[in-house]
Design a protein around this motif. Sequence first.
Motif, PDB file in Angstrom:
ATOM      1  N   LEU A 144      88.826  73.317  45.201  1.00 17.95           N
ATOM      2  CA  LEU A 144      89.494  73.773  43.988  1.00 17.95           C
ATOM      3  C   LEU A 144      91.008  73.650  44.119  1.00 17.95           C
ATOM      4  O   LEU A 144      91.571  73.769  45.205  1.00 17.95           O
ATOM      5  N   ASP A 145      91.667  73.431  43.012  1.00 17.11           N
ATOM      6  CA  ASP A 145      93.121  73.443  42.985  1.00 17.11           C
ATOM      7  C   ASP A 145      93.611  74.882  43.080  1.00 17.11           C
ATOM      8  O   ASP A 145      92.882  75.827  42.773  1.00 17.11           O
ATOM      9  N   GLU A 146      94.862  75.037  43.507  1.00 20.23           N
ATOM     10  CA  GLU A 146      95.420  76.376  43.660  1.00 20.23           C
ATOM     11  C   GLU A 146      95.388  77.116  42.320  1.00 20.23           C
ATOM     12  O   GLU A 146      95.785  76.591  41.286  1.00 20.23           O
ATOM     13  N   GLY A 147      94.894  78.334  42.365  1.00 20.35           N
ATOM     14  CA  GLY A 147      94.819  79.139  41.157  1.00 20.35           C
ATOM     15  C   GLY A 147      93.484  79.078  40.450  1.00 20.35           C
ATOM     16  O   GLY A 147      93.177  79.951  39.631  1.00 20.35           O
ATOM     17  N   GLN A 148      92.676  78.057  40.720  1.00 21.20           N
ATOM     18  CA  GLN A 148      91.344  77.979  40.117  1.00 21.20           C
ATOM     19  C   GLN A 148      90.440  79.052  40.703  1.00 21.20           C
ATOM     20  O   GLN A 148      90.453  79.297  41.906  1.00 21.20           O
ATOM     21  N   ARG A 149      89.633  79.662  39.862  1.00 20.35           N
ATOM     22  CA  ARG A 149      88.788  80.764  40.307  1.00 20.35           C
ATOM     23  C   ARG A 149      87.308  80.532  40.056  1.00 20.35           C
ATOM     24  O   ARG A 149      86.487  81.376  40.370  1.00 20.35           O
ATOM     25  N   GLU A 150      86.970  79.389  39.488  1.00 21.26           N
ATOM     26  CA  GLU A 150      85.553  79.138  39.204  1.00 21.26           C
ATOM     27  C   GLU A 150      85.273  77.640  39.292  1.00 21.26           C
ATOM     28  O   GLU A 150      86.098  76.824  38.891  1.00 21.26           O
ATOM     29  N   VAL A 151      84.122  77.297  39.841  1.00 19.83           N
ATOM     30  CA  VAL A 151      83.748  75.899  39.981  1.00 19.83           C
ATOM     31  C   VAL A 151      82.920  75.458  38.785  1.00 19.83           C
ATOM     32  O   VAL A 151      82.316  76.270  38.087  1.00 19.83           O
ATOM     33  N   GLY A 152      82.921  74.149  38.566  1.00 24.04           N
ATOM     34  CA  GLY A 152      82.096  73.571  37.512  1.00 24.04           C
ATOM     35  C   GLY A 152      81.402  72.333  38.026  1.00 24.04           C
ATOM     36  O   GLY A 152      81.151  72.194  39.225  1.00 24.04           O
ATOM     37  N   GLY A 153      81.115  71.404  37.125  1.00 30.07           N
ATOM     38  CA  GLY A 153      80.500  70.160  37.547  1.00 30.07           C
ATOM     39  C   GLY A 153      81.454  69.338  38.403  1.00 30.07           C
ATOM     40  O   GLY A 153      82.674  69.408  38.252  1.00 30.07           O
TER      41      GLY A 153
END
Length: 600
Positions: free
Chosen positions: A554-563
């Motif tokens: 994930l990129d910095e600050g992202q809090r949830e994964v997706g496809g």
Amino acid sequence: MRRRSPTNISSELMEKGGGKNQHNRLCLLASLSAFFWILLLYFHFVVLAGSTVDKSVKLDPTPLNPESKSPAFVTDNRLPDNPLKGSPSGSTSETIPSNATPSSTETTPLKTTSTSSQKIEKFAFMRALRTVENKSDPCGGRYIYVHDLPSRFNEDMLKECRSLSLWTNMCKFTTNAGMGPPLENVEGVFSNTGWYATNQFAVDVIFSNRMKQYECLTNDSSVAAAIFVPFYAGFDIARYLWGHNVSRRDAASLDLVDWLMKRPEWGIMQGRDHFLVAGRITWDFRRLTDGESDWGNKLLFLPAAKNMSMLVVESSPWNANDFGIPYPTYFHPAKDADVFTWQDRMRKLERKWLFSFAGAPRPDNPKSIRGQIIDQCKKSKVGKLLECDFGESKCHSPSSIMQMFQSSLFCLQPQGDSYTRRSAFDSMLAGCIPVFFHPGSAYTQYTWHLPKNYTTYSVFIPEDDIRKRNVSIEERLRQISPEQVKIMRDNVINLIPSLIYADPRSKLETLKDAFDVAVQAVIDKVTRLRKNIIEGRTEYDNFVEENSWKYALLDEGQREVGGHEWDPFFSKPKDGNADSGGSSAEAAKNSWENERRGQS
């Protein structure tokens, strides 16, 4: 008798005492003033001190080291109001619930108090967090406490080194602090110093000995940023994988957990600040059942071990309690200058082969692309092949392998018996640009040690391009411009310090080796967890452990994964096993059988 008023008394005293009483009165006023200021200062520095601490740990969710790529898998659980007795910090503290898991979604609200400072003071790890505020202490926020384990968990195994492998005499490989015997530089392939015949599964002892040189060790666990458990987990399971029942395979792991859980250090965070190292692939520690025919032990499935971080040479994409660290190479420099000299030499080499491959086919595995890779190497005039089947000695010669890698621009790194191969690190040490065919071979494994942008240092060719589309590796590599090849090669060579383990008997001065990178990543992970606990928040939204491989990307600050584009590579088999070429147990077993072939 007429009673005199207090006013008259005071007037008479003033008249009789004169200047003397006035002086006493001034002294009284001065004393009262001093007392007032003392009370004011006490209130400011003692009562309000907590609010200052609160501001210093009004912690944003970013790591202390903004360049860190380490994921922290944090639960939604909050701390219960359960004072810890006998904590190493000597204070009343709250603990992490033992049943909290990374995938937990239920929450236990934190019991609030009248002030935020009182709430924060309930955490026994606050003293450790505050060490970073001491700017004069170079170890602030970096202290490591090492458990003094009974010798049966480590050193006793080395005394019985002949039992560590059925086919390999590990006694010679445990010498020189785990580096093995020195390599002679007869053919001029190596440097004159720092090269050893290191076994690929020797990280247990190498890492533990490097820890003895760590500059920020502490005997006070209350200031520790993380706690190291020097258990030789890889050596332990290596003794019992063949011909032993599950009780024997699990015995040391269960014994270790029992020992740790009785320690006061464990109670602070229920082991979430603990980490250990195992120089084998994760599948050796993930036995799914108690059936005697099932592979390995169940160390990583033990409830207590799920709280700890385990550093392995290959981690599971679907689990949150293991993290990939590099396989050991043959190079263990004792000085920074040794590294710089090697890097300069790798930059200047003439490389006559466009690509090369060292390995054997896997005819028993229909999904393996090794057969096609070998065929393409044989047919190409710019491809070099070092076949490892049929007991060819050159494939087991460090000099032959390194010489080929040093003469190649690109080094092909398909999956081994499992996702990863030591060869990937040997090739990068030689300044050869790795070509991967599955993201699990590097990109989702070594997120602490390799750049997130894999195109800067490697080439990715999906397995299906080789397996189904018969794509020409030579043509694909020729499409990369010479300028881009140079940039990628320089990037690979610049990565060398972070991919090697320095001589465990010494320490590099300015460079960070694989050990340093891993320890800092663990510290960052634990620090973020502690800060999140104080803030009453989690690292990620809707954390799903089965998607663990995605979080580190994930990129910095992202809090949830997706496809993700790599989802097809990590579609988990319905039986719960975990290897793209079959079950996890089969992958691990195959790696051992390959080791046996290499020694035959």
